[in-house]
Scaffold this motif. Structure first.
Motif, PDB file in Angstrom:
ATOM      1  N   ARG A   1       8.777 -30.608   5.829  1.00 37.18           N
ATOM      2  CA  ARG A   1       9.377 -29.801   6.883  1.00 37.18           C
ATOM      3  C   ARG A   1       9.902 -30.714   7.988  1.00 37.18           C
ATOM      4  O   ARG A   1       9.369 -31.792   8.224  1.00 37.18           O
ATOM      5  CB  ARG A   1       8.346 -28.822   7.461  1.00 37.18           C
TER       6      ARG A   1
ATOM      7  N   TYR B   1      13.896 -28.566   0.602  1.00 34.93           N
ATOM      8  CA  TYR B   1      12.433 -28.670   0.570  1.00 34.93           C
ATOM      9  C   TYR B   1      11.762 -27.333   0.889  1.00 34.93           C
ATOM     10  O   TYR B   1      12.194 -26.607   1.790  1.00 34.93           O
ATOM     11  CB  TYR B   1      11.934 -29.749   1.548  1.00 34.93           C
TER      12      TYR B   1
ATOM     13  N   LYS C   1       8.608 -17.998   3.032  1.00 30.16           N
ATOM     14  CA  LYS C   1       7.315 -18.597   3.356  1.00 30.16           C
ATOM     15  C   LYS C   1       7.153 -18.819   4.860  1.00 30.16           C
ATOM     16  O   LYS C   1       6.871 -17.891   5.603  1.00 30.16           O
ATOM     17  CB  LYS C   1       7.170 -19.896   2.546  1.00 30.16           C
ATOM     18  N   LYS C   2       7.347 -20.026   5.344  1.00 32.68           N
ATOM     19  CA  LYS C   2       7.069 -20.282   6.769  1.00 32.68           C
ATOM     20  C   LYS C   2       8.060 -19.560   7.681  1.00 32.68           C
ATOM     21  O   LYS C   2       7.684 -19.065   8.740  1.00 32.68           O
ATOM     22  CB  LYS C   2       7.122 -21.780   7.053  1.00 32.68           C
TER      23      LYS C   2
ATOM     24  N   HIS D   1      -1.433 -18.587   9.834  1.00 25.41           N
ATOM     25  CA  HIS D   1      -1.408 -19.699   8.881  1.00 25.41           C
ATOM     26  C   HIS D   1      -2.828 -19.879   8.326  1.00 25.41           C
ATOM     27  O   HIS D   1      -3.511 -20.849   8.664  1.00 25.41           O
ATOM     28  CB  HIS D   1      -0.933 -20.954   9.624  1.00 25.41           C
TER      29      HIS D   1
ATOM     30  N   SER E   1      -1.284 -27.787   7.873  1.00 27.29           N
ATOM     31  CA  SER E   1      -0.823 -28.129   6.527  1.00 27.29           C
ATOM     32  C   SER E   1      -1.528 -29.389   6.020  1.00 27.29           C
ATOM     33  O   SER E   1      -1.738 -30.334   6.785  1.00 27.29           O
ATOM     34  CB  SER E   1       0.685 -28.402   6.544  1.00 27.29           C
TER      35      SER E   1
ATOM     36  N   ASP F   1      -2.549 -19.860   2.085  1.00 28.65           N
ATOM     37  CA  ASP F   1      -1.698 -20.415   3.155  1.00 28.65           C
ATOM     38  C   ASP F   1      -1.382 -19.423   4.274  1.00 28.65           C
ATOM     39  O   ASP F   1      -1.335 -19.812   5.423  1.00 28.65           O
ATOM     40  CB  ASP F   1      -0.386 -20.928   2.540  1.00 28.65           C
TER      41      ASP F   1
ATOM     42  N   PHE G   1       2.007 -22.994  -3.214  1.00 27.19           N
ATOM     43  CA  PHE G   1       2.883 -24.157  -3.065  1.00 27.19           C
ATOM     44  C   PHE G   1       1.959 -25.247  -2.523  1.00 27.19           C
ATOM     45  O   PHE G   1       1.907 -25.497  -1.335  1.00 27.19           O
ATOM     46  CB  PHE G   1       4.029 -23.816  -2.112  1.00 27.19           C
TER      47      PHE G   1
ATOM     48  N   ARG H   1       4.323 -31.540  -4.452  1.00 28.52           N
ATOM     49  CA  ARG H   1       3.783 -30.174  -4.506  1.00 28.52           C
ATOM     50  C   ARG H   1       3.816 -29.597  -5.905  1.00 28.52           C
ATOM     51  O   ARG H   1       4.587 -30.031  -6.761  1.00 28.52           O
ATOM     52  CB  ARG H   1       4.635 -29.277  -3.594  1.00 28.52           C
TER      53      ARG H   1
ATOM     54  N   ALA I   1       2.755 -33.432   5.587  1.00 25.98           N
ATOM     55  CA  ALA I   1       3.470 -32.169   5.337  1.00 25.98           C
ATOM     56  C   ALA I   1       4.683 -32.011   6.249  1.00 25.98           C
ATOM     57  O   ALA I   1       5.551 -31.194   5.991  1.00 25.98           O
ATOM     58  CB  ALA I   1       2.535 -30.977   5.491  1.00 25.98           C
TER      59      ALA I   1
HETATM   60  O1  SAT Z   1       5.973 -26.000   4.856  1.00 22.09           O
HETATM   61  S1  SAT Z   1       5.597 -25.806   3.470  1.00 22.09           S
HETATM   62  O2  SAT Z   1       5.511 -24.404   3.185  1.00 22.09           O
HETATM   63  O3  SAT Z   1       6.587 -26.416   2.615  1.00 22.09           O
HETATM   64  C1  SAT Z   1       4.084 -26.500   3.175  1.00 22.09           C
HETATM   65  C2  SAT Z   1       3.286 -26.687   4.397  1.00 22.09           C
HETATM   66  O4  SAT Z   1       3.594 -27.575   5.181  1.00 22.09           O
HETATM   67  O5  SAT Z   1       2.304 -25.949   4.594  1.00 22.09           O
END
Ligand code: SAT
Ligand code: MN
Length: 594
Positions: free
Chosen positions: A70, A198, A206-207, A227, A249, A278, A300, A366, A428
């Motif tokens: 990230r 990525y 996701k995030k 999180h 992370s 996560d 992931f 990953r 991460a």
């Molecule tokens: O940001 S990701 O979802 O790719 C993985 C992480 O940092 O938790």
């Protein structure tokens, strides 16, 4: 296929006019579609087939070497008012942000396929779930979204029923770090990502959606988007407590979510059930308890360090139908990373392995795999109403000071513990690794609005009719003077979870200290563990002098949120600081009385 929902059709047409793809593919989420995309990526070299005898259905993707994590410095939260983003986010004016990134999107999909990816975060029939549509020009993103979310026709049907969805536009662009942005427009429920393939930058469900946008929605609607992993701990009586735990992370969330009980516990009948590794969305139920779902459908996970010793469940999960990103290869094309037996032949960049080039697998390499592949996948993980949460845990990498475990005396104290969380940085995210930074609730990179408002939102759950979980803080990463870890971690962390559950059930007392409630002598089960008493003393020690400095540092940190910091949190910090002062003064008072 197009959509019966005018807003969706309209947006897709608009994006196509800007990005000018050669063709548009509406994803239905079927096996056939997945297989066709994999085939196409094998032909283009985007995916590499792994050894199909040892790893059926498994593939490797090598990302651009400058696109492996990230990028927090290129991630923006674009509220109309800069103040709403807070000091915890990078901010850009929404109009300026749209203009900047739209210029990059102009014609960026020429000659390529544009994929329309409808997805649902959470069980498809859950009232807690939320939907989105990601438009992307990356087939790698599509297959990962298929694993990580409920993707395809069922999600699209729900979106058409509900009439609204989060819009996410993604293009890999030129994968140029100089032309890379991850932008969020919470008021418009919109995400725009350019220049990265990525995970956290590109799998927008996701995030970007499930944390940054959802945290904003959750605040408006009275719930929490966190999180956190979710794990069920079943005791020998067959009762299961669900625990939600926040760690930054690459601090072991996946390992904790899939923990294998130590031998003595296994014999006694303890079981562990994985609900999520996560992200956790939770809201108060009719009975006042917090109910949680895992909005994701896959893992992931960080590959390096995952082994039969640390996380056999993860290893079994990825034995088939997994996509690996940036791992190394053995001579017979099996995936390999540091921590596994055997030797690497080819490194993550496709070069013959040479230790002079660094680790064989990228430290943030990953695996992506469907969650139901996990041997400990919980039968309750798909429950539409979610699972009731008994305890919330905060933790980070703290080489010193923070004890193995402590319990907050009440909700407000727990929110302070979460807000004060700190951790050493990991691979991460791009940037220096191993630097201590505050990471409140492990949400520093993910909270989509001002942290001061976020703390206030957390405090607001303390209502008269609420039956709130107890809050704990843990530190698996405490080091001895010689730099070795004091606590074995992994499966043995169940010993700490058991202590928490005993506290939740009111079976044990603990010891009150100024910083919280710690295990009393004998309460933490250490049988079968080769841990000398001195180590346990260090792990549970409260160094009052050092803690006074820590409280002062926490006070400074909280003050950085200015007038948006809730007064209750400032008062709580002062209460703990005073309690610490009193410990030092006590002997003096006694002396004076004499
Ligand atoms: O940001 S990701 O979802 O790719 C993985 C992480 O940092 O938790
Ligand atoms: Mn994470």
């Amino acid at each position: 296929m197009a959509s019966t929902l005018e807003a969706l059709d309209h947006w897709v047409t608009e994006v196509a006019a800007m990005t000018r793809p050669a063709r548009i593919h509406w994803c239905d989420g079927t096996d056939g579609e997945y297989r066709a995309l994999v085939q196409q990526m094998l032909e283009s070299g985007t995916l590499i087939e792994l050894n199909q005898q040892t790893h059926p259905g498994c593939y490797l993707h090598r990302s651009h070497p400058s696109d492996v994590a990230r990028v927090e410095h290129l991630t923006f939260v674009c509220h109309p008012d800069e103040q709403d983003a807070g000091p915890n986010n990078h901010w850009m004016d929404p109009a300026a942000a749209h203009a900047k990134i739209d210029a990059l999107y102009d014609g960026c999909m020429e000659g390529r396929t544009m994929y329309v990816v409808p997805y649902c975060m959470g069980p498809i029939d859950s009232p807690l779930a939320r939907c989105g549509v990601e438009i992307t020009d990356s087939p790698y993103v599509v297959v990962n979204m298929r694993i990580m979310t409920r993707m395809g026709a069922a999600a699209q049907a729900r979106i058409e029923r509900e009439g609204h969805f989060v819009k996410g536009l993604h293009s890999v662009g030129e994968l140029d770090p100089e032309r890379r942005f991850i932008m969020h427009f919470p008021a418009e429920l919109t995400i725009k990502s350019y220049g990265s393939g990525y995970g956290g930058n590109a799998l927008l469900g996701k995030k970007c959606h499930a944390l940054r946008i959802a945290s904003h929605q959750a605040r408006n609607e009275g719930w929490l988007a966190e999180h956190m992993l979710i794990v069920g701990i079943e005791n020998p009586r067959g009762e299961t407590h669900y625990i939600a735990a926040a760690f930054p992370s690459a601090c072991g969330k996946t390992n904790l979510a899939m923990l294998i009980p130590p031998e003595g516990y296994r014999r006694d009948g303890w079981k562990v059930w994985t609900v999520g590794d996560d992200i956790c969305w939770m809201r108060p139920g009719a009975d006042g308890r917090l109910y949680a779902i895992n909005p994701e459908a896959g893992f992931f996970g960080v590959a390096p360090g995952t082994s039969d010793e640390t996380n056999p469940n993860a290893l079994q999960s990825v034995a088939r139908d997994a996509i690996f990103t940036n791992v190394a290869l053995t001579a017979d094309s099996q995936p390999w990373w540091e921590g596994l037996p055997g030797t690497p032949a080819i490194d993550w960049q496709g070069r013959p392995f040479d230790p002079a080039h660094g680790p064989a697998a990228h430290p943030n390499s990953r695996f992506t795999v469907a969650a139901n592949r996990c041997p400990t996948w919980s039968a309750q993980a798909e429950a539409p109403q979610g699972v009731p949460i008994s305890a919330i845990v905060f933790g980070g990498r703290r080489p010193s000071l923070l004890p193995l475990v402590m319990e907050a005396r009440d909700w407000t104290h727990g929110v302070l513990m979460g807000a004060a969380m700190g951790s050493e940085t990991t691979a991460a995210a791009t940037g220096a690794v191993g630097v201590l930074r505050r990471d409140s609730m492990a949400m520093k990179p993910f909270c989509g609005y001002h942290y001061g408002d976020y703390f206030r939102h957390w405090l607001s759950f303390d209502q008269p009719d609420a039956v709130l979980p107890k809050i704990f803080h843990v530190n698996w990463f405490r080091k001895d003077k010689d730099g070795t870890f004091l606590w074995p971690g992994y499966g043995d962390n169940l010993r700490v979870l058991e202590w928490m559950i005993q506290r939740v059930e009111g079976r044990i007392e603990g010891v009150q200290t100024p910083i919280g409630i710690l295990p009393a002598a004998g309460e933490l089960r250490v049988d079968g563990l080769n841990l000398d008493g001195r180590k346990l003393d260090v792990l549970l020690d409260v160094d009052h002098v050092a803690w006074r400095s820590e409280l002062a540092a926490i006070g400074d940190y909280l003050a950085s949120f200015g007038s948006r910091l809730p007064e209750a949190l400032r008062i709580e910090q002062q209460r703990v600081a005073r309690a610490l002062d009193n410990v030092i003064e006590e002997p003096r008072r006694e002396a004076m009385a004499r």
